[in-house]
Design an enzyme around this catalytic site. Structure first.
Site: not given
Length: 401
Positions: A141, A226, A255
């Protein structure tokens, strides 16, 4: 209708149905706790998918934002501003890199990393034009843009959004043999999550990341990590790659970099890699804006202290011990994770992940399900041991353990 019901009904009437949130409407939050519009308090064990690593309303971050709000919030990159240079320098230093490409959301940063790898492949590696390939892992994801969902194996993310972007090879996560077979002379990058969050907090086999690092060096391929969810303290280290003493060629961050205050993301790499860009070839109106830089600089300063990494290690060890005991009861079939981050597979006899999440909500605990029977736990790193134990006690109560 209650205020909660009214607000949910209004939201459903006027917003595209892209989410299926739990039926709670948050009004205020502080630390690891949130309060809804009816005055009910909830322990947050999701932390905005790690965007809130430092808790809700962290005073250091709020004060940094307030101070910058009084000065200047946006210039666009058409002009310099006085927070930009320090932000880039401090983030590069934190990552052990040389250059920063600032963006806003995690998906933008992943897109930027893909563009960077392709341009590096053509300009530096010498891959024939239009032939660059990026190898990714199944169950990944990385976001929801058209290009990113083109290399997703999640049917919900992909269905009805084609035609898909070419140039990606998907191999099973954790399979070095498959990875080695997929890398060719036209491969420019391997893009991986060091721990797959949305897939259920999947930790790869020991030695996998180190093996990928060795392979990419051997084949002159960029290793792109990532770390949008796994990075910035979540696993007990600044970056999850550090658990295998691996340094990738490129970090993709987001984030927690914005402290739960503003969207901030970045690609961080060497001068050789990010130096391939020329003015006009990539950018973002809001990327690296003064407000984002001010908040992110405070996040970086907090991480440099090591306090939050230590908390994630200590509380994470406690979390996994407690969950391990619960798994021994048979109600949980598997627990995965690292640091203050766990994926829990619930025995379907006791309910789906959504049903367990709803029952926990009724007891004042907020978590998120994924992939049917899995519940994710990722509290703010500022949570107290007492609050964490209370939350785990609610989980035991829901499961009848």
């Amino acid at each position: 209708m209650s205020t909660t019901e009214e607000l949910i009904a209004s939201a459903e009437a006027h917003s595209a149905p892209t989410y299926h949130p739990l039926p709670v409407v948050v009004a205020t939050a502080d630390g690891a706790w949130m309060t809804d519009v009816e005055g009910r308090r909830y322990l947050d064990l999701l932390a905005g998918y790690s965007a809130l690593n430092f808790g809700h309303g962290n005073r250091r971050l709020i004060e940094a934002a307030k101070a910058q709000l009084e000065r200047v919030t946006l210039t666009s990159r058409a002009f310099h501003h006085d927070r930009f240079a320090e932000f880039c320098a401090r983030l590069a230093e934190l990552c052990g890199m040389e250059m920063v490409l600032p963006m806003n959301t995690g998906a933008e940063a992943v897109e930027s990393a893909v563009k960077t790898a392709r341009k590096w492949g053509y300009r530096v590696k010498g891959v024939p034009e239009g032939m660059a390939k990026v190898v990714v892992a199944g169950n990944n994801f990385h976001g929801r843009t058209t290009t990113i969902i083109s290399f997703s194996t999640d049917s919900e993310a992909r269905a009805d959004f084609g035609p898909y972007t070419p140039g990606f090879e998907i191999v099973p996560y954790g399979d070095l043999t498959a990875m080695r077979a997929a890398v060719t002379e036209n491969t420019v990058a391997v893009l991986l999550e060091p721990i797959q969050g949305e897939a259920g907090v999947l930790v790869p086999p020991a030695g996998y990341l180190a093996g990928v690092r060795e392979l990419t060096r051997e084949r002159n391929v960029l290793f792109v990590a990532d770390e949008i969810q796994s990075g910035l303290g979540r696993t007990g280290r600044t970056f999850a790659c550090e658990h295998e003493r691996v340094v990738p060629d490129m970090y993709v961050l987001g984030k927690a970099l914005g402290g739960g205050v503003v969207p901030v993301s970045a690609v961080v790499s060497s001068r050789e890699v990010l130096g391939v860009f020329r003015p006009g070839e990539h950018g973002s109106t809001f990327g690296g804006n003064p407000l984002a830089c001010a908040v992110a600089l405070e996040v970086i300063a907090m991480l440099r202290s090591g306090e939050y990494q230590r908390r994630a290690t200590e509380l994470g060890d406690h979390l996994h011990r407690e969950l391990g005991q619960l798994a021994g009861s048979g109600r949980i079939t598997q627990v995965r994770g690292r640091g203050l981050w766990a994926g829990i597979d619930i025995d379907p006899v006791y309910g789906t992940g959504r049903e367990i999440s709803e029952k926990l909500m009724d007891r004042g605990v907020l978590v998120k399900d994924t992939h049917g029977s899995t519940v994710r736990i990722a509290p703010p790193l500022v949570i107290s041991k007492e609050d964490l134990d209370w939350g785990l006690a609610q989980l035991r109560g829901v499961l009848g353990a």
